[in-house]
Design an enzyme around this catalytic site. Structure first.
Site, mmCIF file in Angstrom:
data_model
loop_
_atom_site.group_PDB
_atom_site.id
_atom_site.type_symbol
_atom_site.label_atom_id
_atom_site.label_comp_id
_atom_site.label_asym_id
_atom_site.label_seq_id
_atom_site.Cartn_x
_atom_site.Cartn_y
_atom_site.Cartn_z
ATOM 1 N N SER A 94 0.915 -1.164 -0.083
ATOM 2 C CA SER A 94 0.077 0.001 -0.101
ATOM 3 C C SER A 94 0.890 1.234 -0.043
ATOM 4 O O SER A 94 0.529 2.334 0.236
ATOM 5 C CB SER A 94 -0.897 -0.045 1.338
ATOM 6 O OG SER A 94 -0.406 0.118 2.410
ATOM 7 N N PRO A 155 0.035 2.416 4.979
ATOM 8 C CA PRO A 155 -1.039 3.363 4.282
ATOM 9 C C PRO A 155 -2.518 2.383 4.294
ATOM 10 O O PRO A 155 -3.582 3.095 4.301
ATOM 11 C CB PRO A 155 -0.534 3.444 3.022
ATOM 12 C CG PRO A 155 0.807 3.469 3.208
ATOM 13 C CD PRO A 155 1.251 2.399 4.350
ATOM 14 N N TYR A 156 -2.351 1.296 4.074
ATOM 15 C CA TYR A 156 -3.666 0.327 3.966
ATOM 16 C C TYR A 156 -4.355 0.563 5.308
ATOM 17 O O TYR A 156 -5.589 0.991 5.128
ATOM 18 C CB TYR A 156 -3.272 -0.955 4.053
ATOM 19 C CG TYR A 156 -4.297 -2.051 4.130
ATOM 20 C CD1 TYR A 156 -5.565 -2.032 3.273
ATOM 21 C CD2 TYR A 156 -4.704 -2.670 5.157
ATOM 22 C CE1 TYR A 156 -6.332 -3.010 3.396
ATOM 23 C CE2 TYR A 156 -5.479 -3.702 5.531
ATOM 24 C CZ TYR A 156 -6.347 -3.808 4.861
ATOM 25 O OH TYR A 156 -7.579 -4.539 5.026
ATOM 26 N N GLY A 157 -3.611 0.692 6.474
ATOM 27 C CA GLY A 157 -4.297 0.673 7.888
ATOM 28 C C GLY A 157 -5.059 1.965 7.870
ATOM 29 O O GLY A 157 -6.086 2.100 8.414
ATOM 30 N N THR A 159 -6.239 3.748 5.352
ATOM 31 C CA THR A 159 -7.274 3.986 4.798
ATOM 32 C C THR A 159 -8.565 3.068 5.530
ATOM 33 O O THR A 159 -9.650 3.343 5.304
ATOM 34 C CB THR A 159 -7.356 3.358 3.184
ATOM 35 O OG1 THR A 159 -6.909 2.180 3.428
ATOM 36 C CG2 THR A 159 -6.141 4.296 2.647
#
Ligand code: NAD
Ligand code: UGA
Length: 320
Positions: A94, A155-157, A159
């Site tokens: 991510s 970055p995934y976390g 979002t």
């Protein structure tokens, strides 16, 4: 009542669809068959459900114009329970330019679905798939919904935390009862091909080496997919609101999990160690007291049995 499942052709979504259909519920599934992994696997996931007259599949993108197709698929006057599983998953990829995909599918799409839920007037309940990745390396373990500060390390976390916050925000504005379930590393039949167990079982079956990112001592609260589906169904049918952890209660290291895989496959794994990846939380472990208390949910499938079932599925799926 119509049960709308977004991400319906994915790993967890397709099994949720089957579970709802088995209960003779009317289900509308929505998916845009992203190519994050081979979309033909998703077509296979959803193929049996397509034969069920209680099921309608809508091929549409939540980040685009999906409102009209949903209007067509959902008869006027019907009430709807939403299970929002569509997302760009995968923690480690991510970073960098791919972040745009995560923003589009996890943040913009969630906000657009919430706007639709609000304006359509038919949504009675909204269940959102969130993630243990919102906790990052939060120092208080087991992670608690009320006491652990969510500080994502990927970055995934970020979002997924944003999607959760949006769900809570719209719930307070519109009064639609909403719940976010934080899943912890889900495994089992149909698991995504980028995930550790899928890669490991396949490699051991083929006699190929497996790549351990880091030293393998990191721990995960691995959760079998039917337990996740059970939690989703309970959340869809209860008045519970807010944020809940949903985890398998295992909390073991990756190397211990590899030993279980060796036992299920019946041969030894060859390990190749690679550097730990940025974005990976060190350890995840959940306190699931809240889900147990409010929804009577407990994990039902042991890690040994779950790995056995995933191994059986991989043997069949890859003709091994
Ligand atoms: P998956 O990739 O198999 O399923 C997600 C599906 O959503 C895919 O089929 C994809 O095509 C679809 N999709 C993505 N963006 C879309 C869009 N804009 N419009 C329509 N469809 C779209 O992933 P999964 O592992 O089944 O995860 C399901 C949900 O659970 C996700 O929200 C994920 O973040 C969450 N989750 C998964 C895990 C896990 O371990 N698998 C853990 C925590 C949370
Ligand atoms: C998983 C899902 O992929 C995310 O979508 C989800 O949000 C997250 O769980 C969650 O619980 O919230 P992850 O825990 O990274 O993320 O799951 P795996 O991809 O199965 O990885 C588990 C561990 O194995 C990680 O430490 C990873 O670094 C490691 N790994 C993975 C390897 O050592 N080798 C591999 O080839 C793949």
């Amino acid at each position: 009542m119509i049960h709308l499942v977004t991400g319906a052709a994915g790993f967890i979504g397709s099994l949720l669809v089957e579970r709802l259909l088995a209960g003779r519920r009317r289900v509308v599934g929505l998916d845009c068959f992203r190519d994050f992994y081979d979309p033909s696997l998703k077509r296979t996931n959803i193929s049996a459900s397509l034969r069920d007259p209680m099921f309608t599949m809508v091929e549409s993108d939540l980040s685009g114009s999906f409102e009209q197709v949903l209007r067509d698929a959902i008869p006027q006057g019907e009430q709807v329970t939403v299970y929002h599983l569509a997302a760009q998953a995968g923690v480690r990829r991510s970073w960098g330019t791919r972040f745009g995909d995560y923003l589009r599918d996890n943040v913009v799409s969630t906000q657009k679905l919430l706007e639709w839920a609000s304006s359509s007037g038919c949504v009675r309940r909204f269940v959102n798939a969130s993630s243990s990745s919102v906790y990052g390396d939060s120092p208080l373990t087991p992670f608690s919904e009320t006491r652990s500060l969510p500080v994502p390390v990927s970055p995934y976390g970020v979002t997924k935390l944003a999607s959760e916050l949006l769900v809570g925000l719209y719930a307070s504005r519109d009064g639609i009862p909403s719940v976010s379930l934080r899943f912890f590393t889900v495994y089992g039949p149909r698991q995504r091909p980028d995930m550790a167990f899928h890669r490991f079982i396949l490699a051991v079956l083929r006699g190929e080496p497996i790549e351990i990112l880091g030293d393998g001592s990191q721990t995960r609260d691995f959760t079998f997919v039917s337990d996740v589906v059970e939690g989703l169904v309970r959340a869809g049918g209860s008045p519970a609101c807010g944020v809940y952890n949903l985890a398998g209660g295992n909390g073991i290291s990756l190397l211990e999990a590899v030993e279980e895989i060796e036992g299920a496959v019946g041969s030894r794994a060859e390990l190749v160690f690679r550097p730990a990846q940025p974005g990976d939380a060190r350890d995840t472990l959940a306190d699931t007291t809240r889900l147990d208390h409010d929804l009577g949910w407990k994990p039902g499938v042991s890690l040994r049995e779950g790995i056995r079932r995933e191994t059986e599925w991989i043997r069949a799926a890859y003709c091994l």
